[in-house]
Scaffold this motif. Structure first.
Motif, short mmCIF file in Angstrom:
data_model
loop_
_atom_site.label_atom_id
_atom_site.label_comp_id
_atom_site.label_asym_id
_atom_site.label_seq_id
_atom_site.Cartn_x
_atom_site.Cartn_y
_atom_site.Cartn_z
N TYR A 198 0.84 -1.21 0.00
CA TYR A 198 0.00 0.00 0.00
C TYR A 198 0.87 1.26 0.00
N ARG A 199 1.88 1.29 0.89
CA ARG A 199 2.77 2.47 0.96
C ARG A 199 3.48 2.69 -0.37
N ARG A 200 3.93 1.61 -1.00
CA ARG A 200 4.68 1.74 -2.25
C ARG A 200 3.79 2.05 -3.45
N CYS A 201 2.58 1.55 -3.46
CA CYS A 201 1.75 1.60 -4.68
C CYS A 201 0.53 2.51 -4.61
N HIS A 202 0.18 2.98 -3.44
CA HIS A 202 -1.04 3.80 -3.28
C HIS A 202 -1.08 4.95 -4.27
N ARG A 203 -0.01 5.73 -4.33
CA ARG A 203 0.02 6.91 -5.20
C ARG A 203 -0.14 6.53 -6.67
N ASP A 204 0.56 5.47 -7.10
CA ASP A 204 0.47 5.05 -8.51
C ASP A 204 -0.95 4.58 -8.85
N VAL A 205 -1.55 3.82 -7.97
CA VAL A 205 -2.91 3.33 -8.21
C VAL A 205 -3.89 4.52 -8.24
N TYR A 206 -3.69 5.45 -7.32
CA TYR A 206 -4.55 6.64 -7.28
C TYR A 206 -4.46 7.42 -8.60
N HIS A 207 -3.25 7.67 -9.08
CA HIS A 207 -3.08 8.43 -10.33
C HIS A 207 -3.62 7.65 -11.53
N TYR A 208 -3.48 6.35 -11.51
CA TYR A 208 -4.04 5.52 -12.57
C TYR A 208 -5.57 5.70 -12.61
N ILE A 209 -6.18 5.65 -11.46
CA ILE A 209 -7.65 5.79 -11.38
C ILE A 209 -8.06 7.20 -11.78
N ARG A 210 -7.33 8.21 -11.33
CA ARG A 210 -7.65 9.60 -11.69
C ARG A 210 -7.56 9.82 -13.20
N ALA A 211 -6.68 9.09 -13.87
CA ALA A 211 -6.54 9.21 -15.33
C ALA A 211 -7.81 8.78 -16.05
N TRP A 212 -8.68 8.06 -15.39
CA TRP A 212 -9.96 7.64 -15.97
C TRP A 212 -11.03 8.70 -15.77
#
Length: 178
Positions: free
Chosen positions: A18-32
């Protein structure tokens, strides 16, 4: 003597992911084109699904991030599919509008026409505007209007007639579509 190995619990492992990937997953979702608040909800749902599969994910260390992105995409698509059903309304449950209820479109049209008539009335001379205002806005009789305007009843009728003829010639242009 052997060195004790540190045991990483499933919760610790997932917290690290979660600490390592939260930001990347968030930005991926925001891109939608998802709002920030909705993106946070979707990130939570993504990691909730990861928690359900933590044992399998721990075994696939190198493919965790692509798996999270695939899950995030599925969360978004699931939401969009269910949104179609959230918008459906069962017509049997919609209350009937009162018989005297005017549809919104009719209300807007009436207000627009009133505004256009008001603009055209402003183009009349002062006496014509006052005559129409007393007769139709205030609801006064011809006799009352004549008394208030210091005119004869015949003069008020003529003034009213000329004002309505002038207004009639102005309105078609104002109410014409386009």
């Amino acid at each position: 003597m052997s060195v004790p190995t540190q045991v990483i619990t499933d919760a610790d492992w997932l917290a690290d992911v979660y600490r390592r990937c939260h930001r990347d997953v968030y930005h991926y979702i925001r891109a939608w084109s998802v709002s920030p608040a909705t993106a946070e909800d979707f990130v939570s749902e993504t990691f909730l699904r990861a928690a359900r599969h933590v044992i399998t994910l721990k075994q696939r260390q190198d493919s965790v991030v692509p798996w999270l992105f695939r899950v995030a995409k599925n969360v978004i698509l699931d939401d969009r599919k269910s949104a179609r059903f959230r918008r459906l309304v069962v017509l049997d449950e919609v209350p009937e509008a009162p018989a005297d209820h005017e549809p919104v479109e009719d209300q807007l049209t009436r207000k627009w026409i009133a505004a256009e008539v008001g603009k055209c009335v402003e183009l009349l001379n002062q006496a014509q505007r006052r005559c129409l205002d007393l007769r139709f806005h205030d609801g006064r009789s011809v006799a009352e209007t004549a008394k208030l305007m210091n005119r004869t009843e015949i003069a008020v009728r003529q003034l009213q007639h000329r004002a309505l003829i002038r207004l009639g010639s102005l309105l078609p242009a104002a109410l014409a579509p386009g």
